[in-house]
Design a protein around this motif. Structure first.
Motif, PDB file in Angstrom:
ATOM      1  N   CYS A  54      -0.575  -4.476  -5.036  1.00  0.00           N
ATOM      2  CA  CYS A  54      -1.352  -4.087  -5.741  1.00  0.00           C
ATOM      3  C   CYS A  54      -1.529  -2.717  -5.776  1.00  0.00           C
ATOM      4  O   CYS A  54      -1.086  -1.812  -4.943  1.00  0.00           O
ATOM      5  N   PRO A  55      -1.634  -2.259  -7.151  1.00  0.00           N
ATOM      6  CA  PRO A  55      -1.821  -0.748  -7.397  1.00  0.00           C
ATOM      7  C   PRO A  55      -2.843   0.181  -6.790  1.00  0.00           C
ATOM      8  O   PRO A  55      -2.767   1.153  -6.678  1.00  0.00           O
ATOM      9  N   CYS A  56      -3.910  -0.571  -6.138  1.00  0.00           N
ATOM     10  CA  CYS A  56      -4.907  -0.096  -5.545  1.00  0.00           C
ATOM     11  C   CYS A  56      -4.703   0.550  -4.001  1.00  0.00           C
ATOM     12  O   CYS A  56      -5.483   0.999  -3.525  1.00  0.00           O
ATOM     13  N   TRP A  57      -3.384   0.479  -3.729  1.00  0.00           N
ATOM     14  CA  TRP A  57      -3.254   0.590  -2.452  1.00  0.00           C
ATOM     15  C   TRP A  57      -1.538   1.009  -2.431  1.00  0.00           C
ATOM     16  O   TRP A  57      -0.658   0.491  -3.105  1.00  0.00           O
ATOM     17  N   ASN A  58      -1.192   1.998  -1.794  1.00  0.00           N
ATOM     18  CA  ASN A  58       0.248   2.607  -1.572  1.00  0.00           C
ATOM     19  C   ASN A  58       0.525   2.308   0.102  1.00  0.00           C
ATOM     20  O   ASN A  58       0.118   3.150   1.037  1.00  0.00           O
ATOM     21  N   GLU A  59       1.282   1.085   0.198  1.00  0.00           N
ATOM     22  CA  GLU A  59       1.681   0.746   1.700  1.00  0.00           C
ATOM     23  C   GLU A  59       2.655   1.935   2.336  1.00  0.00           C
ATOM     24  O   GLU A  59       2.881   1.940   3.599  1.00  0.00           O
TER      25      GLU A  59
END
Length: 83
Positions: A54-59
């Motif tokens: 998801c774009p809400c998170w940068n793994e």
């Protein structure tokens, strides 16, 4: 960014500071992404699952805080420093 401290084992044991998904994200509901099943284009049979973040998170946003010593077999001690 919503930082959290986590323990990781790869590529070596360490405590890391990492980003986490937005808990109330309307797209992923705090899971960080979605699984997508896909099929073989010739037979139409199930061929696997892909993960779409998801774009809400940068793994990939994470920093090592403290490398930890590797586990040793029972009865042995590690001379590897944790820093």
């Amino acid at each position: 960014m919503r930082p959290r401290i986590r323990k990781t084992t790869w590529p070596r044991p360490a405590l890391i500071l990492t980003d986490t998904p937005i808990p109330r994200c309307p797209d992923c509901r705090g899971e960080g992404g979605h699984n997508h099943d896909y099929g073989d284009p010739f037979t139409g049979e199930y061929a696997g699952t892909e993960w779409e973040p998801c774009p809400c998170w940068n793994e990939n946003r994470r920093w090592t805080l403290l490398p930890l010593p590797r586990r040793t077999p029972p009865g042995e001690y590690s001379d590897e420093p944790p820093f």
